[in-house]
Design a protein around this motif. Structure first.
Motif, PDB file in Angstrom:
ATOM      1  N   LEU A 144       7.532   6.751   6.939  1.00 36.39           N
ATOM      2  CA  LEU A 144       7.247   8.220   7.209  1.00 36.39           C
ATOM      3  C   LEU A 144       8.505   9.076   6.698  1.00 36.39           C
ATOM      4  O   LEU A 144       9.165   9.010   7.339  1.00 36.39           O
ATOM      5  N   SER A 145       8.196  10.317   5.871  1.00 38.72           N
ATOM      6  CA  SER A 145       9.087  11.347   6.447  1.00 38.72           C
ATOM      7  C   SER A 145       9.494  12.065   7.895  1.00 38.72           C
ATOM      8  O   SER A 145       8.358  11.938   8.525  1.00 38.72           O
ATOM      9  N   ASP A 151       1.124  -1.167  -0.138  1.00 37.95           N
ATOM     10  CA  ASP A 151       0.191  -0.088  -0.272  1.00 37.95           C
ATOM     11  C   ASP A 151       0.808   1.246   0.306  1.00 37.95           C
ATOM     12  O   ASP A 151       1.523   1.383  -0.670  1.00 37.95           O
ATOM     13  N   ASN A 152       0.551   2.106   0.782  1.00 38.12           N
ATOM     14  CA  ASN A 152       1.054   3.446   0.770  1.00 38.12           C
ATOM     15  C   ASN A 152       2.147   3.391   1.915  1.00 38.12           C
ATOM     16  O   ASN A 152       2.449   4.374   2.717  1.00 38.12           O
ATOM     17  N   GLN A 208       4.431  12.445   6.472  1.00 41.04           N
ATOM     18  CA  GLN A 208       4.021  12.258   5.408  1.00 41.04           C
ATOM     19  C   GLN A 208       4.451  11.220   4.589  1.00 41.04           C
ATOM     20  O   GLN A 208       5.748  10.657   5.198  1.00 41.04           O
ATOM     21  N   ALA A 209       4.271  10.866   3.654  1.00 48.12           N
ATOM     22  CA  ALA A 209       4.380   9.789   3.251  1.00 48.12           C
ATOM     23  C   ALA A 209       5.388  10.004   1.782  1.00 48.12           C
ATOM     24  O   ALA A 209       5.357  11.083   1.489  1.00 48.12           O
ATOM     25  N   ILE A 210       6.270   9.093   1.353  1.00 52.77           N
ATOM     26  CA  ILE A 210       6.931   8.858   0.086  1.00 52.77           C
ATOM     27  C   ILE A 210       6.552   9.137  -1.255  1.00 52.77           C
ATOM     28  O   ILE A 210       6.031   6.845  -1.147  1.00 52.77           O
ATOM     29  N   GLY A 213      12.186   4.875   9.564  1.00 51.22           N
ATOM     30  CA  GLY A 213      12.805   5.909   8.958  1.00 51.22           C
ATOM     31  C   GLY A 213      12.545   6.638  10.885  1.00 51.22           C
ATOM     32  O   GLY A 213      13.448   6.252  11.688  1.00 51.22           O
ATOM     33  N   PRO A 214      13.012   8.385  10.605  1.00 45.49           N
ATOM     34  CA  PRO A 214      11.453   8.632   9.774  1.00 45.49           C
ATOM     35  C   PRO A 214      12.579   9.062   8.154  1.00 45.49           C
ATOM     36  O   PRO A 214      14.249   9.347   7.816  1.00 45.49           O
ATOM     37  N   TYR A 215      12.181   9.298   6.990  1.00 50.25           N
ATOM     38  CA  TYR A 215      13.004   9.581   5.785  1.00 50.25           C
ATOM     39  C   TYR A 215      12.805  10.857   4.721  1.00 50.25           C
ATOM     40  O   TYR A 215      11.742  11.301   5.870  1.00 50.25           O
ATOM     41  N   GLY A 216      13.460  11.391   4.403  1.00 55.21           N
ATOM     42  CA  GLY A 216      13.305  12.895   4.028  1.00 55.21           C
ATOM     43  C   GLY A 216      14.619  13.880   4.432  1.00 55.21           C
ATOM     44  O   GLY A 216      15.592  12.327   4.256  1.00 55.21           O
ATOM     45  N   PRO A 217      14.721  14.461   3.233  1.00 53.40           N
ATOM     46  CA  PRO A 217      13.668  15.109   2.668  1.00 53.40           C
ATOM     47  C   PRO A 217      13.159  14.199   0.878  1.00 53.40           C
ATOM     48  O   PRO A 217      14.249  13.073   0.902  1.00 53.40           O
ATOM     49  N   GLN A 218      12.366  14.461   0.202  1.00 51.41           N
ATOM     50  CA  GLN A 218      11.614  13.533  -0.813  1.00 51.41           C
ATOM     51  C   GLN A 218      12.548  14.206  -1.605  1.00 51.41           C
ATOM     52  O   GLN A 218      12.174  15.855  -1.955  1.00 51.41           O
TER      53      GLN A 218
END
Length: 241
Positions: A132-133, A110-111, A137-139, A182-187
């Motif tokens: 998530l970031s 999924d997301n 938020q989702a990437i 995570g968290p992940y980022g930046p996108q």
């Protein structure tokens, strides 16, 4: 083909040969609703380096969408494959398998939902999360995948961008993290028109991504392709010129 999964093999990522059909409508533990056509999509095959086998995931849409995980009985990519559960693994789509360096195996769908598989690959552990970031938020929105680059986790996903259906692009986005959860980022944008790709490293150490072209402005649509990627110090990826 929405009724088959075929295994192809290449020695050079240029010339490809079809090996066999991997899958039949069998062992699902599930039947589509009466009068509803079931359609197969989004297959992913992962060879687990530390477990001596392969896992095959795929989704089936029939009003609702479900995703299965199959395991190779022989341990080889050629199979045969057997359902690791009694029916579908999750209600959702776009399954992906990732094996970490410590031999742990994760399932994405999924997301950006994620769960670890049991050590014997017999099912999912109860604890589940979402990638998530830093902003929560989702990437991207679907077609998620993971890779390891210079000991950092590369999360990538597909995202429709643009409001005009005639010109909207189905792109591949990505972000990095020091930790798998995570968290992940930046996108960032990785591959224009390259949504729902699989990023992988070849035997020569170079990075690549699959490409099928889903939007109307893609260089080509509905055909299998590969593109080369430049990966910079585990912090950025882009299409190689």
């Amino acid at each position: 083909d929405e009724s088959d999964i075929r295994l192809w093999r290449s020695e050079d990522l240029n010339q490809w040969k079809v090996i066999k059909s991997l899958w039949v409508w069998d062992d699902l533990g599930w039947e589509p609703p009466s009068g509803v056509e079931a359609r197969l999509f989004a297959p992913e095959l992962c060879q687990l380096q530390n477990h001596g086998t392969c896992l095959l995931v795929y989704s089936v849409r029939a009003r609702e969408t479900y995703t299965w995980i199959y395991k190779s009985i022989s341990g080889k990519a050629e199979g045969p494959y057997q359902n690791i559960g009694d029916a579908y693994m999750v209600q959702g789509q776009d399954g992906f398998i990732f094996e970490d360096d410590d031999e742990s195996v994760y399932f994405l769908w999924d997301n950006g939902k994620i769960a670890r598989l049991n050590d014997d690959l017999s099912g999912l552990q109860n604890e589940r999360g979402q990638l998530l970031s830093l902003q929560g938020q989702a990437i991207g929105s679907e077609g998620f995948g993971l890779a390891k680059v210079n000991n950092r986790y590369l999360l990538y996903a597909a995202q429709w961008q643009g409001n005009d259906p005639q010109h909207a692009t189905y792109d591949l986005l990505y972000a990095f993290s020091e930790e798998i959860m995570g968290p992940y980022g930046p996108q960032n944008l990785a591959v224009p028109h390259g949504g729902h790709s699989t990023v992988f490293q070849g035997k020569d150490g170079r990075w690549h991504a699959t490409f099928f072209g889903h939007d109307k402005t893609a260089p080509f649509r509905g055909r299998f392709g590969l593109i080369d990627l430049d990966v910079t110090d585990g912090s950025a990826i882009r299409v190689r010129e």
